[in-house]
Design a protein around this motif. Structure first.
Motif, PDB file in Angstrom:
ATOM      1  N   VAL A   1       0.803  -1.229   0.014  1.00  0.00           N
ATOM      2  CA  VAL A   1       0.122   0.011  -0.244  1.00  0.00           C
ATOM      3  C   VAL A   1       1.150   1.321  -0.302  1.00  0.00           C
ATOM      4  O   VAL A   1       2.151   1.241   0.749  1.00  0.00           O
ATOM      5  CB  VAL A   1      -1.120  -0.309   1.080  1.00  0.00           C
TER       6      VAL A   1
ATOM      7  N   ARG B   1      -5.881  -2.368   4.541  1.00  0.00           N
ATOM      8  CA  ARG B   1      -4.776  -1.264   3.813  1.00  0.00           C
ATOM      9  C   ARG B   1      -4.627  -0.550   4.410  1.00  0.00           C
ATOM     10  O   ARG B   1      -3.405   0.154   4.423  1.00  0.00           O
ATOM     11  CB  ARG B   1      -5.291  -1.059   2.281  1.00  0.00           C
TER      12      ARG B   1
ATOM     13  N   GLU C   1      -9.575   6.437   0.511  1.00  0.00           N
ATOM     14  CA  GLU C   1     -10.040   6.329  -0.872  1.00  0.00           C
ATOM     15  C   GLU C   1      -9.192   5.558  -1.177  1.00  0.00           C
ATOM     16  O   GLU C   1      -8.069   6.304  -1.500  1.00  0.00           O
ATOM     17  CB  GLU C   1     -10.843   6.805  -1.460  1.00  0.00           C
ATOM     18  N   GLN C   2      -9.231   4.249  -1.870  1.00  0.00           N
ATOM     19  CA  GLN C   2      -8.410   4.693  -3.322  1.00  0.00           C
ATOM     20  C   GLN C   2      -7.872   4.984  -4.063  1.00  0.00           C
ATOM     21  O   GLN C   2      -9.421   6.271  -4.917  1.00  0.00           O
ATOM     22  CB  GLN C   2      -8.745   2.580  -4.188  1.00  0.00           C
TER      23      GLN C   2
ATOM     24  N   GLY D   1      -4.958  -0.768  -9.821  1.00  0.00           N
ATOM     25  CA  GLY D   1      -3.982  -1.762  -8.521  1.00  0.00           C
ATOM     26  C   GLY D   1      -2.604  -2.116  -9.103  1.00  0.00           C
ATOM     27  O   GLY D   1      -2.464  -2.354 -10.996  1.00  0.00           O
TER      28      GLY D   1
ATOM     29  N   VAL E   1      -1.192  -0.939  -4.247  1.00  0.00           N
ATOM     30  CA  VAL E   1      -2.062   0.085  -4.600  1.00  0.00           C
ATOM     31  C   VAL E   1      -2.153   1.447  -3.808  1.00  0.00           C
ATOM     32  O   VAL E   1      -1.169   1.109  -2.840  1.00  0.00           O
ATOM     33  CB  VAL E   1      -3.385  -1.023  -3.862  1.00  0.00           C
TER      34      VAL E   1
ATOM     35  N   LEU F   1      -3.534   4.787  -2.067  1.00  0.00           N
ATOM     36  CA  LEU F   1      -4.872   5.397  -1.007  1.00  0.00           C
ATOM     37  C   LEU F   1      -3.985   6.576  -0.711  1.00  0.00           C
ATOM     38  O   LEU F   1      -3.406   7.016  -0.432  1.00  0.00           O
ATOM     39  CB  LEU F   1      -4.810   4.833   0.240  1.00  0.00           C
TER      40      LEU F   1
END
Ligand code: 9L3
Ligand code: MG
Length: 130
Positions: free
Chosen positions: A5, A43, A63-64, A68, A78, A80
């Motif tokens: 992450v 995450r 939020e993402q 990915g 990923v 965030l």
């Protein structure tokens, strides 16, 4: 599937970038800071832990953003959003940190100064900064 992450930390309209010190292939390039999600960790929690360890800041993950990005067969990266709620980033593992706007970010991407995996998010990040 394991996950890494990375934090898109934005403050006053600028994005936080951190300069990697290792491994040699990416040393000197700039990334969104972060690291591996541990067993049993969300995450968001992983990102909050990694940014405390790496930069000494308290952040709240959101939020993402973007897609990915596959790093290996069993590892995906990923991003965030994250907001600093305490402290000022001081690198413990990175060589340096800097805050950039959309223009500087685009220039760094064009100059090949971003870690390749993170460059995938250029348009997503630039949009957040404008
Ligand atoms: N990685 C790529 N982009 C990023 C981050 C935080 C990490 N923005 C890659 C580099 C390593 C792996 O993920 O191959 C694990 O990251 P770390 O624990 O070395 O930071
Ligand atoms: Mg890391």
């Amino acid at each position: 599937m394991r996950e890494v992450v990375a934090g898109a930390v934005i403050s006053n309209g600028l994005l936080l970038l951190a300069q990697r010190s290792y491994p040699p292939e990416v040393a000197g390039l700039w990334e969104l800071p972060g690291g591996k999600v541990e067993e049993g960790e969300t995450r968001a929690r992983a990102l909050e832990r990694e940014l405390a360890e790496e930069l000494g800041v308290d952040v709240v993950a959101g939020e993402q953003i973007g897609v990915g990005v596959p790093l290996k067969a069993d590892l995906v990266l990923v991003a965030l959003l994250a907001t600093v709620v305490g402290g000022n980033p001081e690198p413990t593992e990175h060589t340096a940190v800097r805050w950039v706007g959309a223009g500087a970010l685009r220039q760094m991407a064009a100059d090949g100064e971003l870690v390749p995996a993170d460059a995938v998010w250029l348009e997503d990040l630039a949009e957040l900064l404008t």
